[in-house]
Each structure stands twice: as structure tokens, then as C-alpha cells.
Scaffold this active site. Structure first.
Site, PDB file in Angstrom:
ATOM      1  N   HIS A   1       4.875  -1.953  14.369  1.00 46.68           N
ATOM      2  CA  HIS A   1       4.026  -1.485  13.272  1.00 46.68           C
ATOM      3  C   HIS A   1       3.246  -2.671  12.706  1.00 46.68           C
ATOM      4  O   HIS A   1       3.789  -3.520  12.009  1.00 46.68           O
ATOM      5  CB  HIS A   1       4.911  -0.865  12.189  1.00 46.68           C
ATOM      6  CG  HIS A   1       4.176  -0.049  11.162  1.00 46.68           C
ATOM      7  ND1 HIS A   1       2.821  -0.183  10.912  1.00 46.68           N
ATOM      8  CD2 HIS A   1       4.607   0.927  10.308  1.00 46.68           C
ATOM      9  CE1 HIS A   1       2.457   0.656   9.959  1.00 46.68           C
ATOM     10  NE2 HIS A   1       3.520   1.340   9.578  1.00 46.68           N
TER      11      HIS A   1
ATOM     12  N   PRO B   1       4.260   8.567  13.935  1.00 49.52           N
ATOM     13  CA  PRO B   1       5.355   8.098  13.081  1.00 49.52           C
ATOM     14  C   PRO B   1       5.095   8.479  11.625  1.00 49.52           C
ATOM     15  O   PRO B   1       4.014   8.227  11.097  1.00 49.52           O
ATOM     16  CB  PRO B   1       5.329   6.582  13.278  1.00 49.52           C
ATOM     17  CG  PRO B   1       3.927   6.274  13.703  1.00 49.52           C
ATOM     18  CD  PRO B   1       3.459   7.466  14.480  1.00 49.52           C
ATOM     19  N   MET B   2       6.104   9.078  10.987  1.00 47.40           N
ATOM     20  CA  MET B   2       5.970   9.523   9.598  1.00 47.40           C
ATOM     21  C   MET B   2       7.271   9.233   8.856  1.00 47.40           C
ATOM     22  O   MET B   2       8.323   9.785   9.201  1.00 47.40           O
ATOM     23  CB  MET B   2       5.648  11.021   9.541  1.00 47.40           C
ATOM     24  CG  MET B   2       4.270  11.366  10.069  1.00 47.40           C
ATOM     25  SD  MET B   2       3.960  13.157  10.118  1.00 47.40           S
ATOM     26  CE  MET B   2       4.886  13.606  11.600  1.00 47.40           C
TER      27      MET B   2
ATOM     28  N   TYR C   1       1.262  -3.505   5.833  1.00 47.51           N
ATOM     29  CA  TYR C   1       2.627  -4.037   5.894  1.00 47.51           C
ATOM     30  C   TYR C   1       2.607  -5.425   6.528  1.00 47.51           C
ATOM     31  O   TYR C   1       1.548  -5.991   6.766  1.00 47.51           O
ATOM     32  CB  TYR C   1       3.540  -3.043   6.608  1.00 47.51           C
ATOM     33  CG  TYR C   1       3.670  -1.742   5.839  1.00 47.51           C
ATOM     34  CD1 TYR C   1       4.254  -1.712   4.575  1.00 47.51           C
ATOM     35  CD2 TYR C   1       3.165  -0.552   6.352  1.00 47.51           C
ATOM     36  CE1 TYR C   1       4.349  -0.532   3.861  1.00 47.51           C
ATOM     37  CE2 TYR C   1       3.253   0.636   5.642  1.00 47.51           C
ATOM     38  CZ  TYR C   1       3.852   0.640   4.391  1.00 47.51           C
ATOM     39  OH  TYR C   1       3.931   1.806   3.674  1.00 47.51           O
TER      40      TYR C   1
END
Length: 364
Positions: free
Chosen positions: A165, A25-26, A170
Site C-alpha cells: 500500500h 481493498p477496503m 499513508y
């Protein structure tokens, strides 16, 4: 070294990945108004056509103003948004690949340029400074439900899995990390207590998607604000961190590292990577990641230290040793969407053949 085993399928619940290569994931910020357009579908389609077995999307912000910024980060609510994601999913499937949606809440690391106040476990950022506000205990179930609803939406859109995520400083990682979690209400203090809310999120997602839909959880030691940060200081703490997530319903783990070949706990094993330790303490399928296919030197978190990348042979050695089940590739796939197919055809040099700076400059 033979690569054949990396091109064998892997089944996790209802998901069968045709090979052991994933797209990491980017974040791209290329979805105006949160809507993934035709260009986004083409971006992922090209990597699927290039041989990637599992696409993991860029972070998809939860449908709450506090969850993410800017608006060009894709979300997962609204007719136009959902139509865009359907196009993405269909494009990837047409190339024979699978796709997982990564669900993302930025926590207090969310920028507040638009006047929306960031929220996190304690209103403290990765530097240990006050930022935003602490989530009230009563709000936690609402946030968990946001993840659950978004996961069910992803399933209904045809995504083959979801990835939660929980890395890089985060929201969920902010609960794990002592620096950002100073709570005194049962969600802070011991490592077990700091893991409580992320596990509740996983349980809510599991309840929403049913027993057979795959849930991946991404975690990391390092943070965007501190490359040398650590949650688990040894394998015992790693097991304490991950066991509640597994018990809550996680099917696969994605330990994010900056170098896939770096030892996870050098004092305990001079070679075993964090991916290897994750598999060892949980027994679950594991996705390894970190500088795969890059050939240039780069700086580490230690002042003055320069790191030489590892050749692809090292990756194969780790796979043969059982350290991971899938490898996620990021910057090399930005440079060349056909990287996996070229590896299979033995058209790459020993490192994978891509300059890190060149890879980062190519986002299309």
C-alpha cells in the site's frame, strides 16, 4: 458489448487469476485484537464465490505498534492471527479464486488514541501540519524489513501475492508527496529521491519472497486529506515515479482513482485514464479502480460539481483499448457479493445497478 475478454485468465509470475475482476481493498476494522475471525473468512469467501478472480484484502497492518490503529485492523503476526489468515486463504481458494494480502503502514495518519506516536518521513501530515515524528535514517531499513518479513509470512500462509500500500497519504505515499516529505538526507527533495525509500521497500520484499512471487504496488495521486493532490503532474513525472519501483521488483501496478474513467492528464490526452497512462509508461499489468458499478451521482473534489457515474460499457471500452488488465471493484461488491457473476449473466443494468450509499452501508 462483449464481456468475454474480461473473463479470460491472466498470469503474472506464479499467479494466475481466473478472470479480470478483483475485489478492491477496503478497511473494515472487523478483526478484534488484529485476529481475522471466521466472519472475515466468510466475508471474503462470499465475494470469491460471487465471481471475483482476485481478492485483495483490507489493509493488513505491519507488526509494529506505530504501523496501525485501531487494534481491530488485522495484523500478520502471532499464532492466532496466522491461523485466522490461513482460514481466509483456504476459504477463498476453495471457491476457485486467488488472494493477495495488502501490507499497510499508516504513517503519520495513524491515530494516536492509544498513546503510540505516529511516524513518517518528516512528522508532517497531509494538511502540512506537524504530527508525530520523523523516522530517523537508521530506522528506514528496519521499516523496510517489516514489509519484507510480512510479505514472506503472507507467502508462507498461501497468499498468492502481496500488494504494497503506497497510496492515499499513508507512509510510503508520504515519502512520494512533497507536502509530507521535507527530508534532507537523500530521501527527500527531488522526485527521484522521494521515491527512494518506497523502492527500497519493494527491493526488500523481493529479496524476501523470491523471484517468482508477485508483488503489486498501489499508488494514488489523491490523498485522504486532499482529493485534488498530485505527485506526478504529467506523464514524464509519472514515469519517473514508477520506474524505480519497477526496477526494484514490482510486477503489477494498482493506480487508485476515485473514478476509473477520469483522464489521468487531461492536458496530454482528454480520455486516457491514470491506469492507461500507468500501463503506457511501464508496460506492466495494471489494475484499474474507482466507482465501478455505481449508479448514483456523487460530489467531486470541486466545489459544487456533481459527477454522473459511467456505464459498464465505458469500462469495457477502456479494457478493449488496453488501458488496464484487471478491474478492482469496491462498493458494488459490498452491496452484492455476486456482482461479477450477475454481470456475466447479463443481470445488471447498464451501470451495474447499485446505489453508492446503499453499498457503503453494507459491510458484511
Amino acid at each position: 458489448m462483449a464481456l468475454d475478454d474480461l473473463f479470460q485468465p491472466l498470469t503474472v509470475r506464479s499467479l494466475t487469476v481466473p478472470n479480470r475482476f478483483a475485489m478492491a481493498p477496503m478497511t473494515r476494522q472487523a478483526s478484534p485484537g488484529g485476529v481475522p475471525g471466521r466472519d472475515v473468512a466468510e466475508y471474503y469467501r462470499r465475494r470469491a464465490a460471487g465471481g471475483v478472480g482476485l481478492i485483495i484484502t483490507e489493509g493488513v497492518r505491519l507488526p509494529d505498534p506505530a504501523a496501525g490503529f485501531p487494534a481491530s485492523v488485522p495484523t500478520i503476526a502471532g499464532d492466532e492471527v496466522l491461523s485466522g489468515w490461513t482460514r481466509v486463504v483456504d476459504s477463498v481458494h476453495a471457491e476457485g479464486a486467488t488472494i493477495a494480502a495488502q501490507l499497510w503502514h499508516q504513517g503519520v495518519e495513524r491515530r494516536d488514541d492509544d498513546g503510540v506516536e505516529p511516524v513518517g518521513p518528516s512528522g508532517i501530515d497531509g494538511h502540512g501540519e506537524p504530527r508525530g515524528r520523523a523516522l530517523r535514517t537508521a530506522e528506514l531499513a528496519e521499516v523496510a524489513q517489516l514489509y519484507a518479513t510480512s510479505a514472506a509470512t503472507a507467502r508462507d500462509l498461501g497468499f498468492d501475492a502481496v500488494e504494497i500500500h503506497g497510496a492515499h497519504g499513508y507512509l510510503l505515499d508520504e515519502f512520494f508527496w512533497e507536502r509530507t516529505n521535507r527530508r534532507t538526507d537523500g530521501y527527500g527533495g527531488s522526485l527521484a529521491a522521494r521515491t527512494r525509500f518506497p523502492a527500497e521497500v519493494v527491493a526488500a520484499v523481493r529479496a524476501a519472497v523470491g523471484p517468482d512471487y508477485p508483488i503489486i504496488f498501489r499508488f494514488s495521486q489523491w490523498k485522504g486529506t486532499d482529493y485534488a493532490a498530485s505527485i506526478a503532474e504529467d506523464p514524464t513525472q509519472l514515469q519517473e515515479l514508477l520506474t524505480p519501483l519497477v526496477d526494484a521488483g514490482v510486477d503489477a501496478l494498482h493506480p487508485s482513482t476515485r473514478r476509473h474513467y477520469a483522464p489521468g492528464f487531461p492536458d496530454h490526452d482528454s480520455e486516457l485514464s491514470l491506469a492507461g497512462w500507468t500501463k503506457k509508461v511501464t508496460g506492466l499489468p495494471v489494475i484499474a479502480v474507482g466507482s465501478v458499478g455505481l449508479e448514483t451521482e456523487f460530489r467531486s473534489e470541486k466545489r459544487g460539481e456533481v459527477i454522473a457515474p459511467a456505464p459498464v460499457d465505458r469500462l469495457v471500452q477502456q479494457f478493449d483499448a488496453g488501458e488496464f488488465d484487471v478491474v478492482a471493484i469496491g462498493r458494488a461488491l459490498l452491496a452484492d457479493p455476486t456482482w461479477v457473476n450477475r454481470l456475466r449473466r447479463d443481470e445488471l443494468d447498464g451501470f451495474g445497478g447499485y446505489d453508492a450509499a446503499a453499498a457503503l452501508s453494507k459491510l458484511a
